[in-house]
Design a protein around this motif. Structure first.
Motif, PDB file in Angstrom:
ATOM      1  N   HIS A 199       0.831  -1.205   0.000  1.00  0.00           N
ATOM      2  CA  HIS A 199       0.000   0.000   0.000  1.00  0.00           C
ATOM      3  C   HIS A 199       0.869   1.259   0.000  1.00  0.00           C
ATOM      4  O   HIS A 199       0.598   2.215  -0.752  1.00  0.00           O
ATOM      5  N   GLU A 253       2.662   1.669  -3.500  1.00  0.00           N
ATOM      6  CA  GLU A 253       1.735   2.068  -4.563  1.00  0.00           C
ATOM      7  C   GLU A 253       1.245   3.501  -4.376  1.00  0.00           C
ATOM      8  O   GLU A 253       1.071   4.247  -5.347  1.00  0.00           O
ATOM      9  N   HIS A 254       1.049   3.882  -3.128  1.00  0.00           N
ATOM     10  CA  HIS A 254       0.640   5.268  -2.859  1.00  0.00           C
ATOM     11  C   HIS A 254       1.743   6.237  -3.268  1.00  0.00           C
ATOM     12  O   HIS A 254       1.476   7.276  -3.899  1.00  0.00           O
TER      13      HIS A 254
END
Length: 501
Positions: free
Chosen positions: A383, A386-387
């Motif tokens: 997460h 990807e952020h």
């Protein structure tokens, strides 16, 4: 003033037939008889023999050319660092400090007295240079605690000369074996004395910890290794041994990470306060360490520039900036290690390992409980990555990549703890997250270096100096960060594709 000598030696069992002839050892031109010396040593330890349990010896010895106080710290099998202090009636403060992480508040007492008649030979090469010292020691041991006890034996000791080739010891051993001499079953005279003078003459047997079975077993084994590292590295940090501060800091981070990752295994109401104290210790260890790393990076970057591109007193300005930002000192760090807060932390770690706050999940199968915890950390890492990749280059992305780096480090530590239970899959995750951590770390280092360069350039400008070189270095750092960012998508795609737990 204490001095340190690296001691590389081997010990052998012997009968009383004397030293074998060593003139046939390759490289030995002369065997010089140095005569017999009487040695008298008193060994000190806590009542529960904490130093002996860690293969550490502290003694006061008279006789021989190196009479005085000696502290021997294990480095590797057959290798020890001997820290020496002048002869006196009481334990030197310098040596007492080096065993404080083991002794803490306990009293150091005389435990064993060893008297030896040492028949010494020097092995010399054709140029008269010392290759090794070989001695035959007739030892008499007396236990000074409890009901006492007495033992005696004869052993041969071969100690490599300073700077000698350890392979030479192999050649000596080959000759000794041909003469019927065999390696000793004890690591030191003290270890043998403690075993042979124990009540009832029952030799101590080292009982290895049972193999981990449950999830709790595996987590505790990892925590125990980190606790042991923190305690064992204390003398090295005090002696300013290379990389010791960094290694101790990493051990604190690994332990804190395990507390957070395996919160289904260990009760956080117990581990959270300990984790806060570990965070404090890591902060104290890092006061000057981060600055040193940043200064080394800037110095290396400056060394790479052609001389004609270094305009103005750049190196002097760098040294001034670095010294001004140094927040601690060796003295401050030693004060921390001697302080009540640090010693209380060590006691808390011991108590946690001895009586762990296990939750019901700790009894579960490791391939289920531990794998689930690692998968959760990996999902959080995914997460964060990807952020960060969704953000445009700039300040916000830099912050996001820094957070991803911290999560990569935690996932790596979680996988390290899981490797004994999960095998190759976890080991593969350790390798991939280490690579990712390195890539993100280089990016973060570039961010910090650019901030430093802006500060130094402003100081140079205010002093009327040219800021040309700082701008040049800044541009190079921008390109390094850009390369790291460009490499990240492909690196992450490979890790995400190949990770399977």
């Amino acid at each position: 003033m204490a001095e340190t000598k690296r001691e590389i030696e081997r010990k052998y069992e012997s009968d009383d037939s004397g030293l074998p002839d060593l003139t046939g050892v390759a490289g030995v031109a002369t065997v010089l008889d140095k005569g017999v010396t009487e040695l008298d040593a008193t060994y000190y330890d806590t009542a529960d023999e904490r130093l002996a349990a860690a293969s550490i010896t502290l003694r006061r010895r008279t006789g021989g050319p190196d009479a005085g106080w000696h502290l021997k710290l294990p480095v590797a099998p057959g290798i020890r660092d001997e820290v020496r202090a002048p002869l006196g009636d009481s334990i030197p403060r310098t040596l007492a400090a080096l065993v404080r992480s083991r002794v803490r508040g306990a009293e150091l007492l005389p435990t064993v007295r060893l008297r030896s008649d040492r028949d010494l030979r020097d092995l010399l090469d054709a140029d008269g240079r010392l290759l090794a010292e070989v001695s035959m020691d007739a030892v008499r041991a007396d236990r000074l605690t409890g009901k006492g006890g007495h033992a005696q034996w004869t052993e041969i000791e071969v100690e490599l000369a300073d700077g000698g080739d350890p392979a030479f010891l192999d050649r000596v051993e080959k000759r000794l074996r041909k003469a019927g001499v065999r390696p000793s079953g004890s690591t030191s005279k003290l270890a043998r004395a403690l075993a042979d003078t124990a009540p009832g003459k029952k030799k101590r047997r080292h009982r290895p910890a049972p193999d981990p079975v449950t999830a709790g077993d595996h987590v505790l084994a990892y925590l125990r290794a980190q606790r042991d590292a923190i305690v064992a590295l204390d003398p090295a940090v005090r002696r300013d041994t290379y990389d010791s501060v960094h290694r101790m800091r990493v051990a604190t981070r690994r332990m804190r990470s395990a507390f957070r990752t395996y919160r289904r295994v260990l009760d956080r109401t117990v581990t959270d306060p300990v984790g806060e104290e570990l965070k404090w210790l890591a902060g104290e260890l890092g006061i000057d360490r981060d600055q040193e790393v940043l200064t080394e990076r800037l110095t290396a970057a400056l060394d790479e520039l052609p001389r004609q591109l270094t305009v103005g007193p750049v190196r002097t300005r760098l040294r001034t900036w670095s010294h001004a930002r140094t927040g601690g000192s060796r003295r401050r760090l030693i004060t921390v290690l001697d302080g009540a807060r640090h010693l209380a932390l060590l006691d808390a770690l011991d108590a946690l390992i001895a009586d762990p706050p296990l939750l019901p999940a700790a009894a579960g199968r490791p391939e289920k409980v531990i794998a689930k915890a690692v998968r959760k950390d990996f999902a959080a890492l995914a997460h964060r990555i990807e952020h960060a990749l969704e953000l445009p280059p700039g300040h916000d992305r830099d912050l996001a990549l820094h957070e991803a780096r911290k999560k990569a480090k935690r996932t790596r530590y979680a996988a390290e703890a899981a490797t004994p239970a999960l095998g190759d899959k976890a080991a593969g995750l350790v390798r991939s997250t280490k690579s990712l951590q390195s890539l993100l770390g280089d990016h973060q280092d570039s961010v910090m270096t650019r901030e430093a360069l802006r500060t130094i350039a402003a100081q140079a400008h205010d002093a009327g100096e040219s800021s040309f070189t700082y701008g040049l270095l800044y541009g190079r750092e921008e390109r390094r960060a850009e390369r790291s960012e460009n490499a990240l998508p492909a690196a992450w795609a490979t890790i995400a594709r190949e990770t399977e737990l």
